[in-house]
Write a protein that holds these residues in place. Structure first.
Motif, mmCIF file in Angstrom:
data_model
loop_
_atom_site.group_PDB
_atom_site.id
_atom_site.type_symbol
_atom_site.label_atom_id
_atom_site.label_comp_id
_atom_site.label_asym_id
_atom_site.label_seq_id
_atom_site.Cartn_x
_atom_site.Cartn_y
_atom_site.Cartn_z
ATOM 1 N N ALA A 197 0.847 -1.192 0.000
ATOM 2 C CA ALA A 197 0.000 0.000 0.000
ATOM 3 C C ALA A 197 0.881 1.239 0.000
ATOM 4 O O ALA A 197 1.841 1.326 0.758
ATOM 5 N N GLU A 198 0.558 2.175 -0.847
ATOM 6 C CA GLU A 198 1.319 3.413 -0.920
ATOM 7 C C GLU A 198 0.694 4.438 0.020
ATOM 8 O O GLU A 198 -0.521 4.590 0.069
ATOM 9 N N PHE A 199 1.549 5.127 0.726
ATOM 10 C CA PHE A 199 1.106 6.135 1.687
ATOM 11 C C PHE A 199 1.780 7.468 1.396
ATOM 12 O O PHE A 199 2.870 7.521 0.843
ATOM 13 N N SER B 59 4.421 14.639 13.228
ATOM 14 C CA SER B 59 5.018 14.486 11.911
ATOM 15 C C SER B 59 4.825 13.075 11.378
ATOM 16 O O SER B 59 4.669 12.123 12.142
ATOM 17 N N ASN B 60 4.876 12.978 10.065
ATOM 18 C CA ASN B 60 4.856 11.708 9.348
ATOM 19 C C ASN B 60 3.627 10.850 9.639
ATOM 20 O O ASN B 60 3.735 9.648 9.848
ATOM 21 N N ARG B 61 2.463 11.474 9.643
ATOM 22 C CA ARG B 61 1.214 10.726 9.770
ATOM 23 C C ARG B 61 0.898 10.121 8.407
ATOM 24 O O ARG B 61 0.914 10.807 7.391
ATOM 25 N N ARG B 62 0.643 8.830 8.380
ATOM 26 C CA ARG B 62 0.442 8.106 7.125
ATOM 27 C C ARG B 62 -1.010 8.162 6.678
ATOM 28 O O ARG B 62 -1.914 7.858 7.433
ATOM 29 N N VAL B 63 -1.191 8.531 5.401
ATOM 30 C CA VAL B 63 -2.509 8.575 4.774
ATOM 31 C C VAL B 63 -2.412 7.788 3.470
ATOM 32 O O VAL B 63 -1.501 8.015 2.684
ATOM 33 N N PRO B 64 -3.329 6.844 3.234
ATOM 34 C CA PRO B 64 -3.284 6.084 1.975
ATOM 35 C C PRO B 64 -3.410 7.010 0.772
ATOM 36 O O PRO B 64 -4.277 7.890 0.740
ATOM 37 N N LEU C 49 -6.366 10.329 -1.848
ATOM 38 C CA LEU C 49 -5.923 11.675 -2.225
ATOM 39 C C LEU C 49 -6.057 11.886 -3.721
ATOM 40 O O LEU C 49 -6.178 10.952 -4.489
ATOM 41 N N GLY C 50 -5.974 13.134 -4.123
ATOM 42 C CA GLY C 50 -6.011 13.471 -5.535
ATOM 43 C C GLY C 50 -7.401 13.888 -5.966
ATOM 44 O O GLY C 50 -8.286 14.143 -5.155
ATOM 45 N N ALA D 257 -7.354 13.929 3.314
ATOM 46 C CA ALA D 257 -6.378 13.511 4.324
ATOM 47 C C ALA D 257 -6.810 13.961 5.711
ATOM 48 O O ALA D 257 -6.561 13.274 6.700
ATOM 49 N N ARG D 258 -7.481 15.092 5.807
ATOM 50 C CA ARG D 258 -7.937 15.594 7.100
ATOM 51 C C ARG D 258 -8.894 14.595 7.762
ATOM 52 O O ARG D 258 -8.773 14.311 8.943
#
Length: 73
Positions: A9-11, A25-30, A34-35, A43-44
């Motif tokens: 999975a890309e984050f 910092s560095n909170r992971r969101v799939p 996004l986009g 992301a919020r």
């Protein structure tokens, strides 16, 4: 023996700034959420859901998010 590459999975990493002045910092969101026309706004919701889970487990209230920014490497 080398491992076979699996589906990974890309984050996207985000820096989260809270209304009390703290930062995480560095909170992971799939990246799949996004986009599109909304850009990084979805992301919020993901980070707020993560914060709510953490708040429930810790017994402390979640702090409102002031802003999000993609983390720089």
């Amino acid at each position: 023996m080398a491992r076979k590459p699996g589906t990974r999975a890309e984050f996207v990493l985000f820096d989260v700034f809270y209304e009390d002045g703290s930062q995480r910092s560095n909170r992971r969101v799939p990246s799949s959420v996004l986009g599109g026309l909304d850009g990084d706004e979805p992301a919020r919701a993901v980070v707020e859901a993560q914060d709510q889970d953490i708040a429930e487990k810790s017994g402390m209230p979640a702090i409102p998010i002031k802003s999000l920014r993609r983390a720089t490497k």
